[in-house]
Write an enzyme that holds these catalytic residues in place. Structure first.
Site, short mmCIF file in Angstrom:
data_model
loop_
_atom_site.label_atom_id
_atom_site.label_comp_id
_atom_site.label_asym_id
_atom_site.label_seq_id
_atom_site.Cartn_x
_atom_site.Cartn_y
_atom_site.Cartn_z
N GLY A 122 4.06 0.43 10.10
CA GLY A 122 3.51 0.19 11.39
C GLY A 122 2.61 -0.85 11.51
N GLU A 156 0.84 -1.16 0.07
CA GLU A 156 -0.17 -0.10 -0.10
C GLU A 156 0.95 1.23 -0.09
OE1 GLU A 156 -3.83 2.02 2.32
OE2 GLU A 156 -3.00 0.21 3.09
N GLU A 188 -2.69 -4.16 6.48
CA GLU A 188 -3.94 -4.96 6.45
C GLU A 188 -4.37 -5.95 5.20
OE1 GLU A 188 -5.50 -1.20 4.31
OE2 GLU A 188 -4.11 -1.64 5.92
N HIS A 222 -7.77 -2.47 14.04
CA HIS A 222 -7.42 -1.52 13.05
C HIS A 222 -7.20 -2.41 11.90
CE1 HIS A 222 -6.56 2.64 11.25
NE2 HIS A 222 -5.78 1.63 10.35
N GLU A 223 -6.43 -3.26 11.95
CA GLU A 223 -6.05 -3.99 10.65
C GLU A 223 -7.14 -4.96 10.52
OE1 GLU A 223 -3.79 -2.60 8.90
OE2 GLU A 223 -3.20 -1.43 10.93
N HIS A 259 -9.91 -3.69 8.46
CA HIS A 259 -9.78 -3.42 7.15
C HIS A 259 -10.23 -4.88 6.32
CE1 HIS A 259 -7.98 0.55 6.75
NE2 HIS A 259 -6.93 0.22 7.38
#
Length: 1948
Positions: free
Chosen positions: A1313, A1183, A1316, A1349-1350, A1353
Site C-alpha cells: 500500500g 519492512e 515510509e 501517514h508515510e 514515519h
C-alpha cells in the site's frame, strides 16, 4: 443626485460595509487595490484621433525600441532620494526622421548620444535634448541638423540623467518602515503602471512598445536588489547587481527593489518562487508562498501555456498605494496583503491574499505575455485577471466555493455600477489622467462578468481552447479585443461548437456599448412557452433606450432543476424579443433563466412565475442553485427600488431564508435587510420588521453560533459573520446573549476571539453590555498600540445601545486627555450614528452641546463638524431627527459659519430628502406586508397549516391516504399554493395532504418518534458475539499475545557486534526482465562483546563469499559461512580468528540473488505502456524483515547504520534511493548515492526504472514524485500535498525533516500500500496518482492521508526507530494519528477527523471488543509473528489512544512531549517508556498538573488489550452523576477485572460547548467515581467525551438517553458531529448486545432528517445496512423501508445525485452514503434519479461524475432495463481500466432482475469473454450480498454449473472459489427457504474435490448465528418500525395535541 442613483450607491456601500469582516471589498474596487493610474478619475472622454497635433499624447511611430540597458545608482540605504541613471536603447527606425521622441517624467540633467548599429566604424553623434512637460515628451535631435535617421536603420541611443526617488508611491520611489527596535529602514521600489516607467528612465512608455531589458543597479552592500529576472551572477559584484536580460516586454511591467528584504522560497514543476518582505516577517509569508505555488500551477494547467520567465517573485512593500502590481516575474503588493497567520489573521484575509495573487499571476499571461495595443483595451487584461483571480482559486481550492464570493462582490458591483450612465469596456483614452479613469469597475468587474458569461455560454472547453490559441499566437506581442474574438471563434470551429452568430459579433455587442440587458420573461401558461424581451437596464426605468445585445440564455424548471450545464441553449441575437417554444414548461412549474447566474444581466419575471418561484423556494430551496437564489433576491430588490416590482413579491421571495444555509444568498439578504433596517429602525412598526428578520435568521444562526467550527465549510466563516451582524443588528436576544458571553470570556477569562469574528463579536457583544464590559473595551482601546485593533474597538463601541455609554463614548472625540489620533476622533461619531437610532440620538445630543469643540478638532482645510453633519443627515429617517439636525445646522451657521462649507445646508437637506423620498415610496408597502405577515399570516401559510392539521387527522384515523403510495415515499405532486383569500377545495386538499403527509413523515419524523415511546416496549435481546456482517467486513482480526521464547531458540541477532556503516553495490539487468542480480556489501562494524562468530541476516541469497579486515590493517581474511535458513542467519567465522571487544572490522560479502515476484524484498515489477509494451523495474519493500533479501545485514530496527549505495543498471534506466545522487561518483549506467544518516535496514530503498518525475520545493526541501511515463499529469496533487504536509509536520514537531530531499514513487505492483522508506516513500499507484478529470474525492483524500501517514514515519520510525517490533504501535499509531492531524493542518476545511472517526476509530473499537484481543505492546520474534502485528491494534487503536491523550492532556503538552521525544531520541531507537517520559517532562515544563504518573496512565492502555465501557448513572435530584467502568465486549455476559485510567469530560444541554476537550475528570484505574460538582439540571441532556476523542464506549441511564434523543430532535447541531456519530454507533452496539432497547436506538435515529454530516450518516449506515441484510426477506420488510425512507428522504432531496462544485469536502462522501441508504429504502426518487443518470450515460453519453459512479451504477441498475444492463455489462468486458473494471463488477451485482443476474454470474465460466482469470471468481459475491434475488440466482447458477465454477481455480492453489462462495453465501441466509435452497447446493457438492469436509459444519454455524440474531433482534425492530408507520392508539391524544400546538404556532 437623483434618488435612484443614491440608492444604488447606498446598496453597494452597504454591501461592502455590512460584510467587511466576511470578505474584502470587490477585489479591485480600484481606489483600494489596484489604483495604477497617474491621477484621480476623470470624466468621460471623447474619442481622439491618433495624429501629431499637440493634443495627441501618443508617441510618433517613427522609431521603436528593440532593447534597453538600464543602469541606476542609488544610496537609498541612508534615506537619500537622489539617483543617477544611464539608459541605453537599441532602436529601429520605422520612418525616416531627424527626431527621436521618448517619454520622461520628473528627471533632469539629460545628456544624450546616438551611434549607428549598422556600421562597426560609426562614431557617436551628439544630440540636443528638449522636453515638453505637458505630454512628457523627451525629444532628441542631432546637434548636426544635416543628420537624419533613415528608415530601417538601427541605432544605439544613450542617455545620462538624474532624478529624485518620489515619495508618492509612484514611479521609482522611496519607502520606509520602522523595525521592532524602532529603527527606520529605507528601500527604493517601483510602481510603473500605467505611465510611470518614464520616471525611472527615459523610454517608449506605451504598452505595445515591447523590448528586451537588461537592468543593473548600484547600491550599498548592506542592501540587496531584485528585479523581473534572476541575478546574472557572473556580472554582479558586492554593491552591484546585474540581472539577466528579459524577453520582450512593456515598460510598465519593469520592476526593481533595493532593500534589506529577506525571502522564503519554494518550487513547483521547475519554477522557483520566492516571497520577499521586511526582516522578521518571514514566518507570516508561508500562505503567500504556498498560494503562489498552487495558483501558478492552476493557471498554467488551465491555460496550457507555461509561465514564460525562469523565476517568479512576490514582494510586500510597506508603502504601496496600488495594492498589487503584476510586474512580470516580480509581483508587488501592499505588505498586509502578504502576511497571514492562523492565530492572528482573518479567514477573509487568507482568501483575499490568494485572490489577489490569482489576479496578479493571471496578468503574467494577460498583460505580460500578451500585452495591450493601447489602454483602450484595459479590460482585456484586467477583466481576465479579475476572472482568473476566482477561477485559479476555484481550481486550487475547490472547497472554497469562491464563485459565491465573486457573485456577491464583483458580479453584483458590476451590475450596480453599469446600471447608470457609463462607458463601454473598450473606450479610447489618451492622457495619463484619462488612462487612470479606466481603472474601475468597467475594466475589472464588468469584463470579468462578461468573460465568465461566455466561458459558460460557449462551454469551458471552447473558452479554454480559445485562450490557449490567443496566448500562443500572440505571446510576446500586443493585441486588441478582435484578436481575442478571433481566437475564440477558431476554438469554437475547431471543437465543433456551433454558434448562432460569429464570436466577434456576439462579444463586441458587450464590449463596445455601455450597459447590460434587462430580460423580461412573460410565460404563456397554456401552451408552456415563454417570451423573453430585452432592453438596457437603467435605474431610471422610464429612460428610453434601444440598445440590444447578443444574449446567451439557458433555463431550469421545477421539473428539470438541473443547473450543471450552463451552456447557452438559446440566444437573443440583438433582437428585442424571442419566444421559446422548444422548452415546454408545465403551468405549475417555476421557470428560472440564467443557470448559476452566469449571464451578465437582470431578469424580471411575470407575477405568476414569481409566485411559483417563492413557493418552490419555500418547499425545496436546494432545487435552486445557490447563486440563483442570491440573484433572485438581488434582482428583486433592484426592481422594487426602481418601481418594477412590488415589495410583497420581494418579501415573499425572502421568506424562504429560514431554510437557507449558504453565504451568497445570506450576504445578499443581509445587504437588503441592512438598508431596510436603516430606514425603518425609527418607525413605530419597526418591531414587525425586526421579528420577521429574526424568524428568518434564527435557525441558521443557532446552527452556526458565534464560534468557529473546525472543519466546517470554508464559506461558513463568512456566513457566520454575516449572520452575527444581522441577527444582533435586529436585536435577536440569542445573538445578544451569545455575543456578550463571547466578549466577556475574552475580556475576563482570556479566551481569545477568533480573528475573523473579532469585529462582529465586539460590536454584537457591546449592544447590551453592562458598564464594566463597556469600560474594559475602552481601556483596551486606550492601551492598544495596534492601529487595526484600535479601529476595531472604536467601531465596536459605537454599537452600544445604552444612552450613558454612548454619551461617554462620543465625548472621547473631544477629550484631549486621551491618546486618540485625529482620524480616530473623527471616526467616533460615525461609529455611533450609523449603528442605531440610539447612536444617532447620542450624536445629536453631543453636537448640540459640543459643536464648537468638535469643530475645533480640524486644522487647515479640515472641517470635521461639516463632515459629521452630512453623515448624520444620511442616517436621518424621522421628523424629530430632521428637525433637530436642521436646528443644529442653523445654530452653527449663525454662530460658527467657519466650521461649515458653503453648501452644507443644501447637501444636508438633499441627504435627508433622499431618505424621506425612499420612505414615501417604500415604507407603507413594506410595513403593510409585515403587519399582515406577523398578525394574520399569509394565505399561503394558512393553507399549509390547514393541510398540516388535516394530515395529522388523517394519520390518526389511519385513513388509506398514506397507503396509496407506501412504496413511493415521495409524492411527485407539488403542494398546492393557494392564492390570497381562497380556501382549498376537497380535491386540492387531498392533493396537498398527499404531499404534506410525505413531507411531515420526514420533517416531523423526530417528533412522531418521541411520541412513539409511549406505545413501544423494549424487548430483551440475545446476541452472538460476532455478527456475520463484521466477519465479512474483516474488522475483527485479533492476535493472541505470544510468550517470549527461550534464548537458545531466539530469532534475534546476538548483540556481540553492531553495524556502523554499509556500502552496498548492486548489479541488475532488470530492463530486460532478467530477475538475476549480484551484490557486494561491505559492513563497517564494531565488536561489543568478544566473539568468534559474526551473525547477520540473509534471505533467499546464494553463492556467498566473505572476507574481513580489521580496522587499520590491510590483510583480508576469508571467512567460513554457515547459513541457518530457518532463522535466516548468516554465521561468519574463521579458524583462530577472535573478534575482540572494542575492535572495529570491515566485513565484505559478495552474493547473488533473484528479484522476487511477490512484492517483497528486492523485487520485480511490471507494467504495460501506452503502446502495449511490457516494461520492467526493480524496486524494494523491506519492512519488516526483507532488507536481508537485497543484501546481508543486521536486519533489526534498532541496528542503525549509515548506508552508501551504488547501483549498476542499463543506461536507459535511472535509479533513485533514500539519498540524492552523488554526481562525482556517478556515470552512465552507474548511479552512486550520497551516504545516508544512521538508519535501520528496513528503511533502505532503491528503484531502478524508467520512471519520470515532477518536482517542487518548499522552504528549502526539494521533493519529487516519480511514476511511470504517461502519468506525469497525475503527479501534481501528490507533489503539492506532500510539500504542504511535510511543512505542517515539521512545524508541529518543531523538528525539521532530516534528509536533504524527499521523494515519493508510485509502484505498479505494491502489496504494502505504502512504505515510509526514509527520503523515498513508495506507494501503490492508486495512493499517489490523481487525475483531475477522472479520480474521485475518495482518491484525493486517500492520497493526502496516506502521504501524511508515510511522512509522519519520517519522524516516528525513521528519525526515531523502535527498539523492537513489540513496539510497532509506537510508529504506526503516530502515523495513523498524524495521517489525520497533518491532513487537518494542511486542509482544515476538510474536517478529516470525521473520516478518522468513521474509519480507524470505529474499526479499533470493533477489534478491541474481542475478550482475547492483544495489547498494543506485544512481544513477537519470528518474521511470521511480526507480520501478524500489522493490524488494527497497532494502527487504529494506537492512533485513537494517542489522540485521546492529545486531547486529555491538551495539545500543548502533547506537542511539547513529542518534541522532547524526537529531539532526545533522534537517530536512535526508542521504546514506549521513552515516549511516556518525554510527555511527562513536557507536563512538568509547562506546569501542567496530571492526576497520576504519565507513564502509569499511558502504559495502562498499551500493556493490556480491550476497551472500557463507561456507564453513566445520573442523580436527577442533586445534579450529580456516577461513572462506572468495565471491559466492553460483544458478549454482555463476559466479565473481566481490567481497569483503565480513563480521562473524562462532558457537555450538557445548557452549556453545549464541545470545543475544550481537555480532561476535567478521571477514572484513576477504579471501578467508579462520582462527579458531584456537575450540578446538572434534570432537564439537561448529559454527554461525556466531547468530540468523541476518548477511546471508550458510553452507556447512559434510560432517562438521559431520552433527553439526548429530545436534544437531537430539537437542536441536533448543538451536539458535536462526532458525538452524534458515536451516540449512534454505541446505541447500535448496545442494542445488538442486549444493553439497550432497540426502541431507544430507533428513536435516536429519527433525528436523521436534519443530519447533513458524514460521520453520523456513516454510523447510521452501518446499523441500517446490517438490519437491512437480516430483514430484507422479512414479510414486514416494507415497514422497515418506510422507516428508513422517512429518515433519509429529506437529506436525499438536499444532496441529490449530482456533484456540486465548491461544496464542503465531506459533502461528497455524505452524498454517496445518503444515496445508498435512500435507494436501499426503496425511495422511488432515488431509484428514478440514479437510473436516469445511468440512462443518460447510455443514451446520450453524458458522463457520470467520478465521485458518483459507485452509487449511481449500483442503484441505477436496480430497476434498469436490459438495454442499460447490457451497456454496463459490455462496458466491463471492453474496459482496460482496472479501477473501472472493479467498479463495474461490483455494480452489475446490484441488479434485481433474475435474467440479468443469471447472465452476469454465468459469464464467470464463459471462457470466450474478456474477463480476466482472477476476476471470474469475484462476480458472485457482489450478487448474493445485494439481496435475496441475487442470492437465489447464485444458488441456481451453482446448482447447474458447480463443476465449471470449481474448476476456475485449477492450477492456482489457495481456497477454491466454489467453497469460498458457498461459505460466504451462508452469511446472507436469513430465511428457512433460503437455507433449504442452499442445502440443496451443499448436498450436490459435498464430497467433491472442490470443497472440504468441513463445509457443512461451517455453513451450519454461520446460518445458526444468523437465526440467533434474528431471534434476538427481529421482533423488537419490526414491532417498532411497524408502529412508526401505522401509528398507535396510545399516540392519538399526543399527536392531536402536537397538531394543535403546531397550528397555534402558525397562527399566533
Amino acid at each position: 443626485m437623483a434618488r435612484w442613483v443614491l440608492n444604488s450607491w447606498l446598496l453597494l456601500l452597504l454591501l461592502v460595509a455590512a460584510s467587511q469582516q466576511a470578505r474584502l471589498p470587490p477585489l479591485e474596487d480600484m481606489v483600494q487595490l489596484e489604483t495604477k493610474g497617474y491621477q484621480a478619475l476623470s470624466g468621460l472622454i471623447e474619442t481622439r484621433e491618433d495624429n501629431n497635433s499637440e493634443d495627441n499624447y501618443r508617441l510618433p511611430n517613427n522609431t521603436v525600441p528593440v532593447a534597453y540597458n538600464v543602469e541606476l545608482w542609488t544610496q537609498v540605504h541612508n534615506g537619500t532620494r537622489d539617483f543617477n541613471g544611464i539608459v541605453t536603447i537599441d532602436l529601429q527606425v520605422i520612418e525616416t526622421t531627424n527626431t527621436i521622441t521618448l517619454h520622461a517624467r520628473q528627471t533632469e540633467n539629460f545628456t544624450a548620444i546616438i551611434q549607428s548599429k549598422d556600421s562597426a566604424e560609426s562614431a557617436p553623434i551628439s544630440l540636443n535634448v528638449s522636453y515638453e512637460s505637458t505630454r512628457e515628451f523627451l525629444t532628441l535631435k542631432p546637434v548636426d541638423s544635416t543628420i537624419s535617421f533613415a528608415k530601417d536603420s538601427n541605432w544605439t541611443l544613450s542617455i545620462n540623467y538624474t532624478g529624485l526617488l518620489r515619495n508618492d508611491m509612484g514611479g521609482f520611489y522611496i519607502s520606509s518602515y520602522t523595525d521592532d527596535s524602532n529603527v527606520v529602514h529605507y528601500l527604493a521600489t517601483t510602481q510603473f503602471e500605467s505611465t510611470n516607467a518614464r520616471h525611472a528612465f527615459p523610454c517608449y512608455d506605451e504598452p505595445a512598445k515591447r523590448a528586451n531589458f537588461t537592468i543593473t543597479i548600484h547600491h550599498d552592500p548592506s542592501h540587496n536588489a531584485i528585479s523581473n529576472m534572476p541575478v546574472n551572477e557572473a556580472e554582479s559584484s558586492n554593491g552591484k547587481t546585474v540581472f539577466l536580460t528579459t524577453p520582450k516586454m512593456s515598460t510598465y511591467l519593469i520592476a526593481f527593489i533595493v532593500s534589506e528584504f529577506e525571502s522564503t522560497g519554494g518550487e513547483l514543476n521547475g519554477l522557483p518562487q520566492r516571497v520577499f518582505s521586511r526582516k522578521g516577517k518571514q514566518d507570516q509569508q508561508e500562505w503567500t508562498l504556498w498560494s503562489g505555488l498552487v495558483v501558478e500551477a492552476s493557471l498554467e494547467k488551465y491555460l496550457g501555456v507555461p509561465f514564460a520567465l525562469p523565476k517568479l517573485d512576490q514582494a510586500g512593500i510597506p508603502d504601496f498605494s496600488a495594492g498589487a502590481m503584476e510586474n512580470w516575474g516580480l509581483a508587488t503588493y501592499r505588505e498586509q496583503y502578504m502576511w497571514w497567520t492562523k492565530e492572528t489573521s482573518t479567514i477573509n484575509l487568507k482568501t483575499s491574499i490568494t485572490n489577489i495573487i490569482g489576479h496578479e499571476y493571471a496578468h503574467m499571461w494577460f498583460g505580460d505575455l500578451v500585452s495591450l495595443k493601447w489602454w483602450t483595451y484595459l479590460w482585456l487584461k484586467e477583466g481576465f485577471a479579475t476572472l482568473f483571480s476566482y477561477e485559479s482559486n476555484d481550481i486550487a481550492f475547490p472547497e472554497w466555493n469562491t464563485y459565491q464570493i465573486f457573485h456577491v462582490s464583483d458580479y453584483n458591483s458590476a451590475l450596480i455600477n453599469d446600471a447608470s450612465i457609463s462607458t463601454p469596456m473598450s473606450h479610447y483614452v489618451q492622457t495619463p489622467n484619462e488612462i487612470s479613469g479606466r481603472y474601475g469597475t468597467i475594466s475589472y468587474a464588468k469584463p470579468a462578468s462578461v468573460l465568465y458569461m461566455f466561458k459558460n455560454a460557449f462551454t469551458d472547453a471552447v473558452f479554454r481552447r480559445g485562450l490557449n490559441i490567443y496566448l500562443t499566437q500572440n505571446q510576446y506581442n500586443s493585441t486588441d479585443e478582435w484578436n481575442l474574438f478571433a481566437s475564440l471563434q477558431e476554438a469554437a470551429d475547431e471543437l465543433g461548437h456551433k454558434l448562432p452568430a460569429g464570436v466577434p459579433d456576439i462579444f463586441s455587442s458587450w464590449s463596445t456599448q455601455a450597459g447590460f440587458p434587462l430580460l423580461t420573461v412573460e410565460r404563456n401558461y397554456e401552451d408552456g412557452t415563454f417570451t423573453i424581451k430585452q432592453q438596457r437596464y437603467l435605474n431610471d426605468k422610464d429612460t428610453a433606450n434601444e440598445a440590444t445585445w447578443h444574449v446567451p440564455i439557458n433555463c431550469a424548471s421545477a421539473s428539470n432543476p438541473d443547473y450543471r450545464n450552463t451552456t447557452a441553449s438559446h440566444y437573443l441575437l440583438k433582437v428585442k424579443e424571442l419566444t421559446v417554444s422548444d422548452v415546454q414548461i408545465s403551468k405549475d412549474d417555476w421557470l428560472i433563466l440564467n443557470k448559476q447566474s452566469t449571464g451578465f444581466y437582470r431578469i424580471l419575471y411575470d407575477e405568476e412565475n414569481y409566485r411559483l418561484i417563492s413557493q418552490g423556494l419555500l418547499e425545496q430551496p436546494y432545487a435552486f442553485h445557490t447563486r440563483n437564489r442570491a440573484q433572485l433576491m438581488h434582482d428583486a430588490y433592484r426592481f422594487v427600488d426602481t418601481g418594477r416590482l412590488s415589495q410583497a413579491t420581494l418579501f415573499q421571495l425572502m421568506a424562504y431564508l429560514r431554510n437557507e444555509d449558504q453565504y451568497a444568498p445570506w450576504s445578499t439578504a443581509n445587504s437588503i435587510f441592512t438598508i431596510y433596517d436603516t430606514y425603518l429602525r425609527g418607525d413605530a412598526n419597526y418591531e414587525h420588521f425586526r421579528e420577521f428578520v429574526i424568524e428568518l435568521v434564527e435557525d441558521i444562526f443557532s446552527k452556526l453560533g458565534v464560534n468557529e467550527i473546525p472543519g466546517e465549510h470554508y464559506l461558513n466563516n463568512y456566513l457566520r459573520v454575516t449572520l452575527v451582524s444581522l441577527a444582533c443588528q435586529v436585536g435577536s436576544p440569542k445573538c445578544y446573549q451569545l455575543s456578550h458571553k463571547k466578549l466577556q470570556d475574552s475580556l475576563y477569562d482570556g479566551i481569545p476571539i477568533e480573528p475573523t469574528l473579532k469585529t462582529q463579536a465586539y460590536c454584537a457583544g457591546l449592544r447590551e453590555a453592562e458598564h464594566a464590559t463597556f469600560s474594559s473595551v475602552v481601556t483596551n482601546l486606550l492601551n492598544s498600540n495596534d492601529a487595526t485593533d484600535r479601529s476595531t474597538y472604536i467601531s465596536a463601541l459605537g454599537c452600544a445601545q445604552d444612552a450613558d455609554q454612548l454619551k461617554r463614548f462620543v465625548a472621547y472625540s473631544i477629550d484631549d486627555t486621551n491618546n486618540l489620533s485625529y482620524s480616530e476622533r473623527t471616526s467616533v461619531l460615525s461609529a455611533a450614528y450609523t449603528r442605531s437610532e440610539a447612536g444617532l440620538t447620542a450624536s445629536l445630543d453631543f453636537l448640540e452641546a459640543n459643536w464648537k469643540a468638535y469643530g475645533d478638532l480640524g486644522t487647515g482645510n479640515q472641517k470635521p463638524l461639516d463632515s459629521a453633519l452630512r453623515g448624520i443627515a444620511s442616517s436621518v429617517v424621522s421628523e424629530s431627527q430632521k428637525n433637530r439636525l436642521n436646528a443644529l445646522v442653523d445654530t452653527i451657521r449663525t454662530n460658527g459659519a467657519e466650521y461649515l462649507a458653503d453648501n452644507t445646508e443644501t447637501d444636508v437637506e438633499a441627504n435627508i430628502k433622499t431618505n424621506f423620498d425612499w420612505l414615501d415610496v417604500h415604507r407603507d408597502p413594506v410595513i403593510n406586508w409585515l403587519v399582515a405577515y406577523r398578525t394574520n399570516g399569509s394565505s399561503t401559510l394558512s393553507a399549509s397549516t390547514f393541510a398540516i392539521l388535516t394530515m395529522f387527522v388523517t394519520l390518526l384515523l389511519r385513513a388509506p391516504l398514506v397507503h396509496m403510495y407506501e412504496r413511493k415515499i415521495v409524492s411527485a405532486g407539488a403542494t398546492i399554493w393557494l392564492k390570497s383569500g381562497k380556501l382549498p377545495s376537497a380535491t386540492q386538499l387531498l392533493s396537498s395532504c398527499r404531499r404534506t403527509v410525505d413531507n411531515m413523515a420526514r420533517v416531523l419524523v423526530t417528533i412522531l418518534a418521541l411520541l412513539l415511546v409511549v406505545a413501544t416496549t423494549a424487548h430483551a435481546a440475545v446476541v452472538r458475539n460476532f455478527p456475520p456482517f463484521e466477519q465479512l467486513q474483516q474488522l475483527e482480526n485479533p492476535n493472541l499475545r505470544l510468550a517470549p521464547r527461550a534464548d537458545n531458540d531466539t530469532y534475534r541477532l546476538p548483540n556481540n557486534t553492531e553495524p556502523v556503516e554499509y556500502t552496498v553495490e548492486l548489479h541488475t539487468n532488470v530492463h530486460t526482465g532478467d530477475t538475476g542480480f549480484s551484490g557486494t556489501v561491505t559492513i563497517s562494524l564494531k565488536v561489543l562483546e568478544t566473539s568468534t562468530v559474526i551473525v547477520v541476516h540473509a534471505r533467499q541469497l546464494e553463492n556467498f563469499t566473505a572476507t574481513i579486515r580489521k580496522d587499520g590493517e590491510t590483510t583480508d581474511t576469508v571467512l567460513e559461512i554457515t547459513h541457518d535458513t530457518d532463522r535466516e542467519f548468516l554465521k561468519l567465522s574463521a579458524n583462530d580468528l577472535t573478534f575482540e571487544e572494542g575492535t572495529s572490522w570491515l566485513l565484505t560479502i559478495k552474493y547473488e540473488g533473484n528479484l522476487r515476484t511477490d512484492n517483497g524484498g528486492f523485487y520485480l515489477s511490471t507494467y504495460t505502456d501506452d503502446n502495449g509494451a511490457t516494461k520492467y523495474l526493480a524496486t524494494t519493500q523491506f519492512e519488516s524483515t526483507d532488507a536481508r533479501h537485497a543484501f546481508p545485514c543486521y536486519d533489526e530496527p534498532a541496528k542503525r547504520a549509515n548506508f552508501t549505495i551504488t547501483i549498476h543498471h542499463d543506461p536507459s534506466y535511472n535509479a533513485i534511493s533514500n539519498m540524492p545522487v552523488d554526481d562525482s561518483k556517478t556515470s552512465s549506467g552507474i548511479t552512486a548515492f550520497k551516504t545516508s544518516v544512521s538508519m535501520p535496514t528496513y528503511l533502505v530503498a532503491f528503484i531502478v526504472s524508467e520512471f519520470v518525475y515532477s518536482e517542487g520545493q518548499l522552504n528549502g526541501l526539494p521533493q519529487r514524485v516519480f511514476s511511470r511515463k504517461g502519468t506525469e499529469h497525475e503527479q501534481e496533487w501528490a507533489l503539492t500535498t506532500g510539500m504542504l504536509v511535510e511543512k505542517r509536520l515539521s512545524g508541529y514537531f518543531g523538528v525539521p525533516f532530516a534528509l536533504p530531499k524527499l521523494d515519493q514513487a508510485a509502484i505498479p505492483d505494491f502489496a504494502a500500500g505504502a512504505m515510509e522508506n526514509w527520503g523515498l516513500a513508495t506507494y501503490r499507484e492508486e495512493y499517489l496518482l490523481y487525475n483531475v478529470e477522472n479520480s474521485t474525492i475518495n482518491t484525493q483524500t486517500n492520497i493526502a492521508t496516506v502521504e501524511a501517514h508515510e511522512d509522519t514515519h519520517m519522524w516516528f520510525g525513521d528519525l526515531v526507530a523502535i527498539e523492537w517490533w513489540s513496539y510497532l504501535w509506537l510508529k504506526e499509531g503516530f502515523a495513523t494519528l498524524f495521517e489525520n492531524l497533518a491532513t487537518d493542518l494542511a486542509y482544515p476545511e476538510w474536517d478529516i477527523f470525521q473520516t478518522f472517526h468513521a474509519g480507524s476509530y470505529q474499526s479499533a473499537l470493533i477489534a478491541d471488543a474481542n475478550p482475547n484481543v492483544r495489547p498494543m505492546t506485544n512481544f513477537v520474534e519470528k518474521p511470521s509473528e511480526i507480520s501478524q502485528l500489522y493490524d488494527s491494534i497497532a494502527y487504529a487503536k494506537a492512533g485513537s489512544v494517542l489522540d485521546m491523550w492529545r486531547h486529555a492532556l491538551t495539545n500543548t503538552v502533547f506537542q511539547q512531549g513529542l518534541n522532547n521525544y524526537l529531539v532526545t531520541k533522534a537517530y536512535s531507537a526508542a521504546n514506549e517508556t521513552d515516549l511516556f517520559d518525554a510527555i511527562s517532562l513536557a507536563a512538568r515544563e509547562l506546569n501542567y498538573e496530571v492526576p497520576a504518573l504519565v507513564g502509569d496512565m499511558l502504559s495502562n492502555w498499551t500493556r493490556q488489550g480491550g476497551v472500557p465501557l463507561i456507564t453513566v448513572e445520573r442523580n436527577y435530584n442533586d445534579g450529580s452523576f456516577t461513572i462506572k467502568q468495565e471491559q466492553y465486549t460483544n458478549n454482555k455476559t463476559f466479565t473481566s477485572e481490567k481497569l483503565w485510567y480513563v480521562p473524562v469530560n462532558y457537555a450538557v444541554a445548557s452549556n453545549p460547548d464541545f470545543r475544550n476537550t481537555e480532561a476535567t475528570h478521571y477514572l484513576l484505574k477504579v471501578k467508579e467515581t462520582s462527579v458531584a460538582d456537575a450540578k446538572l439540571s434534570s432537564d439537561d441532556w448529559l454527554i461525556l467525551n466531547k468530540q468523541s476523542t476518548g477511546y471508550y464506549r458510553i452507556n447512559y441511564d434510560e432517562r438521559n438517553w431520552q433527553l439526548i434523543i429530545e436534544g437531537l430532535a430539537n437542536r441536533s447541531h448543538k451536539i458535536h458531529p462526532r458525538n452524534r456519530a458515536q451516540l449512534i454507533s454505541d446505541a447500535y452496539r448496545f442494542a445488538t448486545s442486549n444493553r439497550l432497547s432497540h426502541a431507544l436506538l430507533l428513536q435516536l435515529l429519527t433525528y436523521l432528517p436534519q443530519e447533513n454530516q458524514y460521520a453520523p450518516w456513516s454510523a447510521a449506515n452501518t446499523a441500517i445496512t446490517l438490519f437491512n441484510r437480516y430483514l430484507s426477506s422479512d414479510e414486514a420488510y416494507e415497514h422497515f423501508q418506510f422507516y428508513v425512507a422517512a429518515l433519509v428522504s429529506d437529506q436525499f432531496d438536499k444532496f441529490g445525485v449530482n456533484d456540486i462544485n465548491g461544496e464542503q469536502h465531506l459533502a461528497k462522501f455524505t452524498r454517496n452514503v445518503v444515496i445508498n441508504v435512500a435507494c436501499l429504502a426503496g425511495l422511488q426518487s432515488c431509484l428514478d434519479e440514479t437510473n436516469a443518470k445511468l440512462q443518460a450515460l447510455v443514451d446520450q453519453g453524458t458522463p457520470i461524475e467520478p465521485n458518483l459512479q459507485t452509487p449511481v451504477y449500483c442503484n441505477g441498475l436496480k430497476q434498469a432495463e436490459d438495454k442499460t444492463f447490457n451497456f454496463v455489462y459490455d462496458k466491463l468486458m471492453n474496459s482496460n481500466d482496472q479501477a473501472e473494471r472493479r467498479l463495474l463488477i461490483s455494480a452489475l451485482g446490484c441488479s434485481q432482475n433474475e435474467d440479468q443476474l443469471m447472465k452476469y454470474v454465468s459469464s464467470s465460466i464463459d471462457q470466450t469473454n474478456k474477463l480476466r482469470t482472477q476476476e471470474r471468481y469475484t462476480l458472485l459475491s457482489p450478487t448474493y450480498s445485494r439481496g435475496e434475488v441475487g442470492l437465489l440466482v447464485c444458488i441456481d447458477f451453482l446448482l447447474e454449473h458447480w463443476q465449471e465454477y470449481g474448476n476456475l481455480n485449477a492450477g492456482f492453489g489457495g481456497t477454491n472459489p466454489l467453497y469460498a462462495d458457498i461459505e460466504s453465501m451462508a452469511a446472507y441466509v436469513v430465511t428457512e427457504s433460503q437455507k433449504q435452497k442452499l442445502q440443496l447446493l451443499i448436498d450436490v457438492v459435498k464430497g467433491s474435490e472442490f470443497v472440504p469436509d468441513t463445509l457443512q459444519a461451517s455453513v451450519d454455524t454461520t446460518i445458526a448465528a444468523n437465526m440467533e440474531w434474528l431471534s434476538a433482534n427481529r421482533e423488537p425492530i419490526i414491532s417498532w418500525v411497524t408502529g412508526f408507520r401505522n401509528g398507535s392508539p396510545a399516540m392519538t391524544a399526543s399527536v392531536l395535541a402536537l397538531a394543535l400546538c403546531l397550528l397555534a404556532a402558525k397562527l399566533f
